[in-house]
Design a protein around this motif. Structure first.
Motif, PDB file in Angstrom:
ATOM      1  N   GLU A   1       0.825  -1.212   0.000  1.00 56.80           N
ATOM      2  CA  GLU A   1       0.000   0.000   0.000  1.00 56.80           C
ATOM      3  C   GLU A   1       0.858   1.261   0.000  1.00 56.80           C
ATOM      4  OE1 GLU A   1      -3.966  -1.200   2.480  1.00 56.80           O
ATOM      5  OE2 GLU A   1      -2.023  -1.710   3.328  1.00 56.80           O
ATOM      6  N   VAL A   2       2.002   1.221   0.689  1.00 59.99           N
ATOM      7  CA  VAL A   2       2.894   2.377   0.686  1.00 59.99           C
ATOM      8  C   VAL A   2       3.491   2.563  -0.703  1.00 59.99           C
ATOM      9  CG1 VAL A   2       4.994   3.375   1.656  1.00 59.99           C
ATOM     10  CG2 VAL A   2       3.388   2.171   3.151  1.00 59.99           C
TER      11      VAL A   2
ATOM     12  N   GLY B   1       5.946  13.294   5.518  1.00 58.44           N
ATOM     13  CA  GLY B   1       5.723  14.615   6.096  1.00 58.44           C
ATOM     14  C   GLY B   1       4.270  14.833   6.475  1.00 58.44           C
ATOM     15  N   TYR B   2       3.365  14.387   5.619  1.00 54.86           N
ATOM     16  CA  TYR B   2       1.939  14.515   5.923  1.00 54.86           C
ATOM     17  C   TYR B   2       1.597  13.696   7.167  1.00 54.86           C
ATOM     18  CZ  TYR B   2      -3.129  14.439   5.309  1.00 54.86           C
ATOM     19  OH  TYR B   2      -4.486  14.565   5.502  1.00 54.86           O
ATOM     20  N   ALA B   3       2.105  12.474   7.216  1.00 53.64           N
ATOM     21  CA  ALA B   3       1.844  11.618   8.378  1.00 53.64           C
ATOM     22  C   ALA B   3       2.409  12.244   9.642  1.00 53.64           C
ATOM     23  CB  ALA B   3       2.448  10.226   8.146  1.00 53.64           C
ATOM     24  N   PHE B   4       3.602  12.816   9.534  1.00 49.53           N
ATOM     25  CA  PHE B   4       4.255  13.441  10.690  1.00 49.53           C
ATOM     26  C   PHE B   4       3.403  14.576  11.255  1.00 49.53           C
ATOM     27  CE2 PHE B   4       7.036  16.503  12.689  1.00 49.53           C
ATOM     28  CZ  PHE B   4       7.938  15.734  13.413  1.00 49.53           C
TER      29      PHE B   4
ATOM     30  N   LEU C   1       0.376   7.186  11.402  1.00 47.29           N
ATOM     31  CA  LEU C   1       1.338   6.257  10.849  1.00 47.29           C
ATOM     32  C   LEU C   1       1.350   6.354   9.327  1.00 47.29           C
ATOM     33  CD1 LEU C   1       0.752   3.037  12.977  1.00 47.29           C
ATOM     34  CD2 LEU C   1       2.521   4.766  13.265  1.00 47.29           C
ATOM     35  N   LEU C   2       2.506   6.087   8.759  1.00 52.28           N
ATOM     36  CA  LEU C   2       2.649   6.135   7.308  1.00 52.28           C
ATOM     37  C   LEU C   2       1.683   5.188   6.610  1.00 52.28           C
ATOM     38  CD1 LEU C   2       4.194   7.053   4.760  1.00 52.28           C
ATOM     39  CD2 LEU C   2       5.849   5.235   5.235  1.00 52.28           C
TER      40      LEU C   2
END
Length: 237
Positions: A184-185, A209-212, A217-218
């Motif tokens: 999926e990643v 960056g969005y997840a952070f 979680l990524l």
């Protein structure tokens, strides 16, 4: 290709052992003090509300420097966080640069024995996580080799922080492909790549960056991208 610097090599050898953010930041700061001509280091990160959160400081002086900048809302750390560019001050007492932060400069001269300050943004592409601050009690710039090492170490530290917060279960080195091994990643990275017209590493960095910034979680963000609940097209509009 230039040889990797001392601090960069130290950080690349750090295992992903599941330690928390503060422990990781402490490891990064200690590596900088051990490998560069500096007396102390600290790391602060930006939160979802654009506030700064102190993660680690090697000593009381590093902590005081952070607290002064947070209180006064001025200084090299604040400028580096805002601009995304390094701020290097070889001598706080004798430079026209400090005219940009007169109150902070006066406080540093009055309350600390610090002469040199180096603020390095923890930035990857358009992603700004925070700042790595270094200080020294003697005036003078980092030499060319140490400056290259410090800049490279800041890049590696950024990837370490991104990887830690967005995929804390990973094992092994920080620059391997472990975090991107999930289908999926991979799929989400490809979708962001097409949406933004960027390279695969940059697309993965955007996902991280969005997840952070969202405190997620990524893998969860990747699932939203694949399901088209999250799109990065607006980033270029």
């Amino acid at each position: 290709m230039p040889e990797l610097g001392v601090v960069t090599r130290m950080l690349l050898g750090v295992a992903r052992d599941g330690s928390d953010d503060r422990a990781l930041a402490g490891t990064i700061c200690r590596a900088c003090v051990d490998g560069l001509d500096v007396d102390g280091a600290s790391i602060s990160v930006l939160t979802a509300t654009d506030a700064r959160e102190m993660l680690s400081a090697t000593d009381e002086t590093a902590l005081l420097l952070e607290e002064l900048q947070f209180t006064l809302n001025e200084g090299p750390c604040v400028e580096a966080a805002t601009s995304g560019h390094p701020v290097l001050l070889p001598d706080v007492q004798h430079t026209t640069d400090t005219a940009r932060w007169p109150v902070f400069a006066a406080a540093v001269n009055e309350r600390t024995g610090v002469r040199a300050l180096f603020a390095l943004p923890l930035q990857w592409g358009a992603i700004n996580l925070g700042v790595l601050d270094l200080y020294r009690r003697l005036p003078g710039n980092l030499n060319d080799e140490q400056r290259r090492d410090a800049f490279s170490a800041a890049d590696v530290a950024t990837l370490m922080m991104l990887g830690h917060r967005t995929d804390p279960g990973g094992n092994g080195g920080w620059l391997d492909s472990t975090a991107a091994s999930r289908a999926e990643v991979h799929q989400a990275t490809g979708m962001v790549l097409v949406q933004l017209g960027v390279t695969a590493p940059e697309a993965l960095a955007r996902l991280r960056g969005y997840a952070f910034t969202q405190g997620r979680l990524l893998i969860d963000v990747a699932r939203d991208v694949v399901a088209r609940r999250v799109s990065f097209i607006e980033d270029v509009e």
